[in-house]
Scaffold this active site. Sequence first.
Site, PDB file in Angstrom:
ATOM      1  N   ARG A  41      73.976 -69.485  -1.224  1.00  0.00           N
ATOM      2  CA  ARG A  41      73.833 -69.128  -2.639  1.00  0.00           C
ATOM      3  C   ARG A  41      73.824 -67.609  -2.767  1.00  0.00           C
ATOM      4  NH1 ARG A  41      69.745 -67.987  -6.197  1.00  0.00           N
ATOM      5  NH2 ARG A  41      70.034 -68.756  -8.324  1.00  0.00           N
ATOM      6  N   SER A 112      72.626 -79.623 -10.604  1.00  0.00           N
ATOM      7  CA  SER A 112      71.246 -79.378 -11.044  1.00  0.00           C
ATOM      8  C   SER A 112      71.023 -79.988 -12.425  1.00  0.00           C
ATOM      9  CB  SER A 112      70.982 -77.873 -11.140  1.00  0.00           C
ATOM     10  OG  SER A 112      71.124 -77.267  -9.882  1.00  0.00           O
ATOM     11  N   LYS A 141      64.797 -67.927  -8.695  1.00  0.00           N
ATOM     12  CA  LYS A 141      65.909 -68.169  -9.617  1.00  0.00           C
ATOM     13  C   LYS A 141      65.530 -67.693 -11.005  1.00  0.00           C
ATOM     14  CE  LYS A 141      68.452 -71.861  -9.272  1.00  0.00           C
ATOM     15  NZ  LYS A 141      68.990 -73.219  -9.133  1.00  0.00           N
TER      16      LYS A 141
END
Length: 210
Positions: A41, A112, A141
């Site tokens: 990520r 998600s 996040k």
Amino acid sequence: MFNKELLKLYFICGTTTCLGKDLYTVVEDALKGGITLFQFREKGKGALEGKEKLELAVKIQDLCKKYNVPFIVNDDIELALEIDADGVHVGQDDLGVDEIRKLMPNKIIGLSIGNEEELKQSKVEYVDYVGVGPVYVTQSKDDAGGAIGYEGLELMRKLLPQMPLVAIGGIQTQHIKDVMKTNVDGVSIISAISYSDNIEKTVREMNEQF
């Protein structure tokens, strides 16, 4: 082939979420400790792009292959296709999973979903697993919504009884037992692994919680 066992201890990381440590070493230590899935990520301020991102992805993909752990790319469909990654994980604002499935008929696709509303808008029949959260308030996040807690996990399990689910968001070692009581299939971890002083030991301790 996707198996929900892969979701047990799912590590997510990039150069911007490991406190400036060398990402290769971070992932290697996590693999030694026994993570079951890895998601690359590479996002946020100072994230690598272009050739640098590609080269690092390939290096870490090769490392994951050595440990027989699937390598998933976050959001970047082009990169995933270019390096023949094991799959992708996308959010609600990314390319539709039905489109991705056309591009990647045999790859792992994760999505998600934070709440019932998002679930209604999601084409879950095209995905292999769903990431549910954030369970707790999270620092890793900046785009994550409000914490959904155990109730949120239980609700998602009720709404998606057959779907492999992985919980994400602020999960620490001491939370794993309680998270697993909601009948999810695993936990996704970012900072509790990448910020650890002894990553291999931390991952081993997490594995003991299941």
